[in-house]
Design an enzyme around this catalytic site. Structure first.
Site, PDB file in Angstrom:
ATOM      1  N   ILE A  85       0.822  -1.215   0.000  1.00 32.48           N
ATOM      2  CA  ILE A  85       0.000   0.000   0.000  1.00 32.48           C
ATOM      3  C   ILE A  85       0.854   1.262   0.000  1.00 32.48           C
ATOM      4  O   ILE A  85       2.023   1.234   0.362  1.00 32.48           O
ATOM      5  CB  ILE A  85      -0.962   0.019   1.216  1.00 32.48           C
ATOM      6  CG1 ILE A  85      -0.169  -0.023   2.525  1.00 32.48           C
ATOM      7  CG2 ILE A  85      -1.958  -1.120   1.141  1.00 32.48           C
ATOM      8  CD1 ILE A  85      -1.018   0.249   3.759  1.00 32.48           C
ATOM      9  N   CYS A  86       0.246   2.374  -0.414  1.00 34.23           N
ATOM     10  CA  CYS A  86       0.895   3.682  -0.366  1.00 34.23           C
ATOM     11  C   CYS A  86       1.012   4.098   1.092  1.00 34.23           C
ATOM     12  O   CYS A  86       0.093   3.822   1.849  1.00 34.23           O
ATOM     13  CB  CYS A  86       0.065   4.723  -1.122  1.00 34.23           C
ATOM     14  SG  CYS A  86       0.113   4.527  -2.906  1.00 34.23           S
ATOM     15  N   PRO A  87       2.063   4.746   1.508  1.00 32.24           N
ATOM     16  CA  PRO A  87       3.207   5.198   0.718  1.00 32.24           C
ATOM     17  C   PRO A  87       4.364   4.204   0.700  1.00 32.24           C
ATOM     18  O   PRO A  87       5.440   4.515   0.226  1.00 32.24           O
ATOM     19  CB  PRO A  87       3.622   6.483   1.442  1.00 32.24           C
ATOM     20  CG  PRO A  87       3.379   6.154   2.884  1.00 32.24           C
ATOM     21  CD  PRO A  87       2.112   5.290   2.878  1.00 32.24           C
TER      22      PRO A  87
END
Length: 86
Positions: free
Chosen positions: A21-23
């Site tokens: 997942i981001c970041p």
């Protein structure tokens, strides 16, 4: 002497960030680029959505060249050339 993007270019390194997942996917991409020599190519596998929107933009903002982005099944393949001035 131009080095145009082409599918025959072989990446020096590869990073599979599908499911990340981001970041964190950007952080992992940035750390990998830091360990590479200037001008080397990195192939990154990213998920659709935020990863494909954010990671190429962020590495470009850092001065690296995004040579290509292409859909591959349910993800994307992004080829990045590490900037030459490091």
């Amino acid at each position: 002497m131009s080095q145009a993007s082409s599918p025959t270019q072989i990446p020096d390194e590869e990073l599979d960030l599908r499911g990340v997942i981001c970041p964190y996917n950007f952080v992992k991409t940035k750390l990998k680029l830091e360990s590479m020599a200037p001008g080397q190519l990195l192939l990154v596998h990213l998920d659709d959505g935020d990863p494909i929107r954010n990671v190429p933009r962020s590495v470009s903002d850092d001065g690296h060249d995004v040579l290509s982005q292409e859909r591959a099944d349910q993800s994307f393949r992004v080829v990045i050339r590490k900037r030459l001035d490091e």
